[in-house]
Design a protein around this motif. Structure first.
Motif, PDB file in Angstrom:
ATOM      1  N   GLY A  34      31.932 -22.244  60.546  1.00  0.00           N
ATOM      2  CA  GLY A  34      32.193 -20.960  61.188  1.00  0.00           C
ATOM      3  C   GLY A  34      32.266 -19.852  60.175  1.00  0.00           C
ATOM      4  O   GLY A  34      32.014 -20.035  58.995  1.00  0.00           O
ATOM      5  N   SER A  35      32.653 -18.715  60.647  1.00  0.00           N
ATOM      6  CA  SER A  35      32.642 -17.541  59.785  1.00  0.00           C
ATOM      7  C   SER A  35      34.000 -17.275  59.148  1.00  0.00           C
ATOM      8  O   SER A  35      34.247 -16.160  58.710  1.00  0.00           O
ATOM      9  CB  SER A  35      32.174 -16.333  60.597  1.00  0.00           C
ATOM     10  N   ALA A  36      34.866 -18.282  59.097  1.00  0.00           N
ATOM     11  CA  ALA A  36      36.165 -18.111  58.454  1.00  0.00           C
ATOM     12  C   ALA A  36      35.955 -17.617  57.026  1.00  0.00           C
ATOM     13  O   ALA A  36      35.211 -18.198  56.262  1.00  0.00           O
ATOM     14  CB  ALA A  36      36.922 -19.433  58.453  1.00  0.00           C
ATOM     15  N   GLY A  37      36.597 -16.521  56.697  1.00  0.00           N
ATOM     16  CA  GLY A  37      36.475 -15.976  55.353  1.00  0.00           C
ATOM     17  C   GLY A  37      35.293 -15.043  55.156  1.00  0.00           C
ATOM     18  O   GLY A  37      35.160 -14.453  54.087  1.00  0.00           O
ATOM     19  N   PHE A  38      34.436 -14.910  56.152  1.00  0.00           N
ATOM     20  CA  PHE A  38      33.243 -14.081  55.988  1.00  0.00           C
ATOM     21  C   PHE A  38      33.616 -12.613  55.774  1.00  0.00           C
ATOM     22  O   PHE A  38      33.008 -11.935  54.941  1.00  0.00           O
ATOM     23  CB  PHE A  38      32.303 -14.233  57.189  1.00  0.00           C
ATOM     24  N   GLU A  39      34.641 -12.150  56.495  1.00  0.00           N
ATOM     25  CA  GLU A  39      35.074 -10.750  56.364  1.00  0.00           C
ATOM     26  C   GLU A  39      35.515 -10.462  54.932  1.00  0.00           C
ATOM     27  O   GLU A  39      35.107  -9.470  54.329  1.00  0.00           O
ATOM     28  CB  GLU A  39      36.206 -10.462  57.347  1.00  0.00           C
ATOM     29  N   TYR A  68      27.569 -13.092  60.166  1.00  0.00           N
ATOM     30  CA  TYR A  68      27.517 -14.493  59.777  1.00  0.00           C
ATOM     31  C   TYR A  68      26.568 -15.214  60.722  1.00  0.00           C
ATOM     32  O   TYR A  68      26.669 -15.072  61.948  1.00  0.00           O
ATOM     33  CB  TYR A  68      28.922 -15.099  59.867  1.00  0.00           C
ATOM     34  N   LEU A  69      25.629 -15.983  60.165  1.00  0.00           N
ATOM     35  CA  LEU A  69      24.631 -16.689  60.968  1.00  0.00           C
ATOM     36  C   LEU A  69      24.784 -18.207  60.764  1.00  0.00           C
ATOM     37  O   LEU A  69      24.220 -18.771  59.822  1.00  0.00           O
ATOM     38  CB  LEU A  69      23.217 -16.258  60.578  1.00  0.00           C
ATOM     39  N   PRO A  70      25.518 -18.887  61.646  1.00  0.00           N
ATOM     40  CA  PRO A  70      25.711 -20.328  61.482  1.00  0.00           C
ATOM     41  C   PRO A  70      24.400 -21.103  61.431  1.00  0.00           C
ATOM     42  O   PRO A  70      24.291 -22.113  60.737  1.00  0.00           O
ATOM     43  CB  PRO A  70      26.530 -20.744  62.700  1.00  0.00           C
ATOM     44  N   ARG A  71      23.385 -20.631  62.123  1.00  0.00           N
ATOM     45  CA  ARG A  71      22.096 -21.328  62.140  1.00  0.00           C
ATOM     46  C   ARG A  71      21.467 -21.366  60.742  1.00  0.00           C
ATOM     47  O   ARG A  71      20.782 -22.328  60.387  1.00  0.00           O
ATOM     48  CB  ARG A  71      21.153 -20.647  63.144  1.00  0.00           C
ATOM     49  N   VAL A  72      21.716 -20.356  59.941  1.00  0.00           N
ATOM     50  CA  VAL A  72      21.198 -20.323  58.574  1.00  0.00           C
ATOM     51  C   VAL A  72      21.798 -21.472  57.766  1.00  0.00           C
ATOM     52  O   VAL A  72      21.096 -22.136  57.005  1.00  0.00           O
ATOM     53  CB  VAL A  72      21.476 -18.954  57.910  1.00  0.00           C
ATOM     54  N   ILE A  73      23.071 -21.723  57.962  1.00  0.00           N
ATOM     55  CA  ILE A  73      23.730 -22.833  57.264  1.00  0.00           C
ATOM     56  C   ILE A  73      23.140 -24.159  57.738  1.00  0.00           C
ATOM     57  O   ILE A  73      22.834 -25.040  56.932  1.00  0.00           O
ATOM     58  CB  ILE A  73      25.253 -22.800  57.485  1.00  0.00           C
ATOM     59  N   PRO A 145      17.284 -12.107  60.436  1.00  0.00           N
ATOM     60  CA  PRO A 145      17.561 -10.914  59.613  1.00  0.00           C
ATOM     61  C   PRO A 145      17.875 -11.311  58.165  1.00  0.00           C
ATOM     62  O   PRO A 145      18.835 -12.042  57.906  1.00  0.00           O
ATOM     63  CB  PRO A 145      18.775 -10.280  60.290  1.00  0.00           C
ATOM     64  N   THR A 146      17.063 -10.844  57.249  1.00  0.00           N
ATOM     65  CA  THR A 146      17.143 -11.263  55.853  1.00  0.00           C
ATOM     66  C   THR A 146      18.502 -10.985  55.229  1.00  0.00           C
ATOM     67  O   THR A 146      19.085 -11.857  54.576  1.00  0.00           O
ATOM     68  CB  THR A 146      16.040 -10.564  55.035  1.00  0.00           C
ATOM     69  N   LEU A 150      21.078 -13.748  53.757  1.00  0.00           N
ATOM     70  CA  LEU A 150      21.519 -13.761  52.362  1.00  0.00           C
ATOM     71  C   LEU A 150      23.037 -13.686  52.262  1.00  0.00           C
ATOM     72  O   LEU A 150      23.655 -14.390  51.452  1.00  0.00           O
ATOM     73  CB  LEU A 150      20.875 -12.615  51.585  1.00  0.00           C
ATOM     74  N   ALA A 151      23.661 -12.834  53.083  1.00  0.00           N
ATOM     75  CA  ALA A 151      25.126 -12.724  53.058  1.00  0.00           C
ATOM     76  C   ALA A 151      25.780 -14.027  53.520  1.00  0.00           C
ATOM     77  O   ALA A 151      26.771 -14.470  52.934  1.00  0.00           O
ATOM     78  CB  ALA A 151      25.577 -11.565  53.945  1.00  0.00           C
TER      79      ALA A 151
END
Length: 183
Positions: A34-39, A68-73, A145-146, A150-151
């Protein structure tokens, strides 16, 4: 007794190695689920970019919108070149038409490829091969989205340092070329 000491040492080494591996996997899983810590990571990325000399207003406007894009992971963890045998991977991606197009582009861009090879030390045929394999010579540019990708990878923890640099390079391109970050 000597062999028992060696056995004990081996078991201890294996146990420590296993603990390190499991601890590392837990860290990756915690980041990947998940996006925990993304902020917080976005805030760090913005600070890094401005420390690199990028315009603060531009950085803030872009980085604050990154998602945050979980699919990228998921895709990063299942890249086909690591899921198939080398032969199967090549069979699925190298065709006579792609080879022919590569040869034609190699001839068309010979001068540029020679300049790139002289400057960076990478032979032109490798650049052409990568261009063909990664994007079908620009025919497939993806739909992710590139900057978001990357982020996401920069905040993942597995190869953060590499993708932090890639994101900053992408932000430099947006700034220098006046690119639309959403395009």
């Amino acid at each position: 007794m000597k062999s028992l000491t060696g056995f004990t040492k081996s078991v201890s080494t294996l146990a420590v190695g296993t603990l390190i591996l499991v601890a590392g996997l837990d860290r990756v899983d915690a980041n990947a689920d998940g996006s925990a810590g993304f902020e917080a990571c976005r805030t760090e990325l913005a600070a890094m970019a401005t420390a690199e000399g990028l315009d603060e207003a531009l950085v803030d406007s872009i980085v604050s919108q990154l998602a945050y894009l979980p699919r990228v992971i998921e895709l990063d963890r299942a890249q086909p070149e690591f899921q198939q045998t080398f032969a199967a991977y090549l069979r699925g991606r190298v065709s006579s038409a792609r080879v022919q197009q590569g040869r034609m582009l190699m001839a068309r861009h010979r001068s540029l490829l020679e300049q790139l090879s002289d400057r960076y030390g990478v032979p032109g045929h490798y650049l052409i091969a990568l261009w063909g394999m990664e994007s079908d010579f620009g025919g497939f540019t993806g739909n992710t989205p590139t900057l978001d990708a990357l982020a996401t990878l920069a905040c993942d923890g597995r190869r953060s340092e590499f993708f932090q640099g890639e994101l900053i390079t992408a932000l430099r391109l947006v700034e220098r070329e006046s690119l639309d970050p959403s395009a």
